[in-house]
Design a protein around this motif. Structure first.
Motif, PDB file in Angstrom:
ATOM      1  N   GLU A 233       0.766  -1.266   0.046  1.00 44.25           N
ATOM      2  CA  GLU A 233       0.101  -0.069   0.090  1.00 44.25           C
ATOM      3  C   GLU A 233       1.019   1.182  -0.032  1.00 44.25           C
ATOM      4  O   GLU A 233       0.654   2.249  -0.731  1.00 44.25           O
ATOM      5  CB  GLU A 233      -0.896  -0.030   1.186  1.00 44.25           C
ATOM      6  CG  GLU A 233      -1.961  -1.119   1.131  1.00 44.25           C
ATOM      7  CD  GLU A 233      -2.666  -1.316   2.493  1.00 44.25           C
ATOM      8  OE1 GLU A 233      -3.961  -1.814   2.532  1.00 44.25           O
ATOM      9  OE2 GLU A 233      -2.102  -0.990   3.679  1.00 44.25           O
TER      10      GLU A 233
ATOM     11  N   VAL B  49       2.146   1.740  -3.393  1.00 47.47           N
ATOM     12  CA  VAL B  49       1.022   2.426  -4.384  1.00 47.47           C
ATOM     13  C   VAL B  49       0.778   3.811  -4.032  1.00 47.47           C
ATOM     14  O   VAL B  49       0.772   4.641  -5.073  1.00 47.47           O
ATOM     15  CB  VAL B  49      -0.331   1.429  -4.170  1.00 47.47           C
ATOM     16  CG1 VAL B  49      -1.375   2.173  -4.821  1.00 47.47           C
ATOM     17  CG2 VAL B  49      -0.017   0.125  -4.750  1.00 47.47           C
ATOM     18  N   LEU B  50       0.976   4.285  -2.868  1.00 45.50           N
ATOM     19  CA  LEU B  50       0.580   5.660  -2.595  1.00 45.50           C
ATOM     20  C   LEU B  50       1.810   6.348  -2.979  1.00 45.50           C
ATOM     21  O   LEU B  50       1.618   7.671  -3.253  1.00 45.50           O
ATOM     22  CB  LEU B  50       0.191   5.817  -0.953  1.00 45.50           C
ATOM     23  CG  LEU B  50      -1.134   5.280  -0.670  1.00 45.50           C
ATOM     24  CD1 LEU B  50      -1.383   5.228   1.006  1.00 45.50           C
ATOM     25  CD2 LEU B  50      -2.291   5.790  -1.517  1.00 45.50           C
TER      26      LEU B  50
ATOM     27  N   SER C 109       3.700   5.861  -5.536  1.00 44.68           N
ATOM     28  CA  SER C 109       3.650   6.144  -6.748  1.00 44.68           C
ATOM     29  C   SER C 109       2.561   6.913  -7.427  1.00 44.68           C
ATOM     30  O   SER C 109       2.718   7.611  -8.214  1.00 44.68           O
ATOM     31  CB  SER C 109       3.472   4.505  -7.588  1.00 44.68           C
ATOM     32  OG  SER C 109       2.102   4.242  -7.305  1.00 44.68           O
ATOM     33  N   ILE C 110       1.456   7.013  -6.525  1.00 37.74           N
ATOM     34  CA  ILE C 110       0.371   7.870  -6.917  1.00 37.74           C
ATOM     35  C   ILE C 110       0.683   9.310  -6.566  1.00 37.74           C
ATOM     36  O   ILE C 110       0.691  10.186  -7.243  1.00 37.74           O
ATOM     37  CB  ILE C 110      -0.903   7.789  -6.109  1.00 37.74           C
ATOM     38  CG1 ILE C 110      -1.711   6.427  -6.547  1.00 37.74           C
ATOM     39  CG2 ILE C 110      -2.090   9.011  -5.969  1.00 37.74           C
ATOM     40  CD1 ILE C 110      -2.646   5.897  -5.620  1.00 37.74           C
TER      41      ILE C 110
ATOM     42  N   VAL D 105       2.961   1.569 -10.979  1.00 40.43           N
ATOM     43  CA  VAL D 105       3.542   0.788 -10.279  1.00 40.43           C
ATOM     44  C   VAL D 105       3.475  -0.845 -10.874  1.00 40.43           C
ATOM     45  O   VAL D 105       4.202  -1.537 -10.056  1.00 40.43           O
ATOM     46  CB  VAL D 105       2.311   0.584  -9.106  1.00 40.43           C
ATOM     47  CG1 VAL D 105       1.195   0.080  -9.583  1.00 40.43           C
ATOM     48  CG2 VAL D 105       2.667   0.139  -7.747  1.00 40.43           C
ATOM     49  N   SER D 106       2.955  -1.185 -11.734  1.00 38.19           N
ATOM     50  CA  SER D 106       3.072  -2.549 -12.382  1.00 38.19           C
ATOM     51  C   SER D 106       4.472  -2.905 -12.673  1.00 38.19           C
ATOM     52  O   SER D 106       5.130  -2.233 -13.207  1.00 38.19           O
ATOM     53  CB  SER D 106       1.968  -2.500 -13.549  1.00 38.19           C
ATOM     54  OG  SER D 106       2.239  -1.915 -14.496  1.00 38.19           O
TER      55      SER D 106
ATOM     56  N   GLU E  96      -1.067  -4.726  -5.520  1.00 42.80           N
ATOM     57  CA  GLU E  96      -0.452  -3.468  -5.976  1.00 42.80           C
ATOM     58  C   GLU E  96      -1.022  -2.810  -7.101  1.00 42.80           C
ATOM     59  O   GLU E  96      -1.374  -1.792  -7.083  1.00 42.80           O
ATOM     60  CB  GLU E  96       1.105  -3.287  -5.894  1.00 42.80           C
ATOM     61  CG  GLU E  96       1.937  -3.760  -4.643  1.00 42.80           C
ATOM     62  CD  GLU E  96       3.440  -3.333  -4.805  1.00 42.80           C
ATOM     63  OE1 GLU E  96       3.891  -2.779  -5.871  1.00 42.80           O
ATOM     64  OE2 GLU E  96       4.182  -4.159  -4.185  1.00 42.80           O
ATOM     65  N   THR E  97      -1.088  -3.832  -8.224  1.00 47.20           N
ATOM     66  CA  THR E  97      -1.602  -3.173  -9.463  1.00 47.20           C
ATOM     67  C   THR E  97      -3.121  -2.842  -9.372  1.00 47.20           C
ATOM     68  O   THR E  97      -3.584  -1.821  -9.583  1.00 47.20           O
ATOM     69  CB  THR E  97      -1.401  -4.082 -10.828  1.00 47.20           C
ATOM     70  OG1 THR E  97       0.249  -4.278 -10.786  1.00 47.20           O
ATOM     71  CG2 THR E  97      -1.868  -3.494 -12.019  1.00 47.20           C
TER      72      THR E  97
ATOM     73  N   ARG F  44      -3.841   0.054  -7.061  1.00 43.59           N
ATOM     74  CA  ARG F  44      -3.728   1.242  -7.922  1.00 43.59           C
ATOM     75  C   ARG F  44      -4.749   1.573  -8.840  1.00 43.59           C
ATOM     76  O   ARG F  44      -5.258   2.757  -8.676  1.00 43.59           O
ATOM     77  CB  ARG F  44      -2.249   1.075  -8.426  1.00 43.59           C
ATOM     78  CG  ARG F  44      -1.981   2.490  -9.516  1.00 43.59           C
ATOM     79  CD  ARG F  44      -1.538   3.788  -8.678  1.00 43.59           C
ATOM     80  NE  ARG F  44      -1.747   4.782  -9.760  1.00 43.59           N
ATOM     81  CZ  ARG F  44      -0.570   5.342 -10.057  1.00 43.59           C
ATOM     82  NH1 ARG F  44       0.829   4.919  -9.679  1.00 43.59           N
ATOM     83  NH2 ARG F  44      -0.268   6.512 -10.673  1.00 43.59           N
TER      84      ARG F  44
ATOM     85  N   ASP G  94      -7.044   4.749  -8.546  1.00 42.90           N
ATOM     86  CA  ASP G  94      -7.138   5.670  -9.594  1.00 42.90           C
ATOM     87  C   ASP G  94      -8.564   5.944 -10.061  1.00 42.90           C
ATOM     88  O   ASP G  94      -9.146   6.971 -10.244  1.00 42.90           O
ATOM     89  CB  ASP G  94      -6.237   5.233 -10.606  1.00 42.90           C
ATOM     90  CG  ASP G  94      -4.984   5.606 -10.463  1.00 42.90           C
ATOM     91  OD1 ASP G  94      -4.479   6.397  -9.607  1.00 42.90           O
ATOM     92  OD2 ASP G  94      -4.033   4.922 -11.357  1.00 42.90           O
TER      93      ASP G  94
END
Length: 185
Positions: free
Chosen positions: A25, A28-29, A31-32, A38-39, A138-139, A142, A146
């Motif tokens: 998590e 992911v955050l 990467s946002i 994130v993939s 994770e993907t 995300r 999104d």
């Protein structure tokens, strides 16, 4: 300063304090927040993490579990038995007569070495599967976040438009606005 956006994103999107986030998590955050993807490919990640022993175990398992190995090994066994039963026995030079005790020792040694190596390869495959599941999570997280953010943006746009329309309706429904519109007609 980087912790503030992460804490804000964690609370806003996941409804969790940032200190309770899982590593997935958190990635992911991050990467946002940074606007990156994130993939990742699970096979590439697993290969990058593999040791020399892991790669060797995979190769041994791939060879030992192939039809080519089974056929070749069967031919070697039959050749060994034929050689020690008929050919060398004819000349009195057989080195492993029936019941093939030396052959049994070789087979036991092979099985004793091959079985743990195959188990290592299976453990590595299980580790790859866990990694793939983690990367998939994770993907998916995300993508879900999104989509949630897009819904929030669309909701904001819809609310703004509704407010603007409501303001126009209010302006048109006022008596002085009606009088102006009647006078203009």
């Amino acid at each position: 300063m980087a912790q503030l956006p992460l804490a804000d994103l964690a609370q806003r999107l996941l409804r969790k304090p940032d200190h309770t986030l899982d590593p997935e998590e958190r990635r992911v955050l991050d990467s946002i927040d940074s606007g990156t993807i994130v993939s990742r490919d699970a096979a590439d990640e697993a290969d990058a993490r593999a040791s020399v022993g892991d790669r060797l175990a995979d190769r041994v398992a791939a060879i030992g579990g192939s039809w080519g190995f089974i056929i070749a090994f069967t031919l070697v066994l039959l050749g060994w038995m034929l050689l020690n039963t008929d050919v060398l026995a004819h000349f009195g030079m057989q080195f492993d007569p029936y019941p093939y005790i030396f052959l049994n020792l070789m087979l036991s040694t092979l099985a004793a070495v091959q079985a743990p190596v195959i188990m290592m390869s299976q453990n590595r495959q299980a580790s790859k599967d866990r990694l793939a599941a983690s990367l998939d999570y994770e993907t998916n997280l995300r993508a879900e976040l999104d989509i949630l953010r897009l819904h929030q943006k669309l909701d904001g746009v819809v609310i703004e438009r509704l407010a603007a329309l409501e303001a126009k309706i209010d302006a048109l429904s006022r008596p002085d606005a009606l009088a102006k519109s009647d006078a203009g007609a």
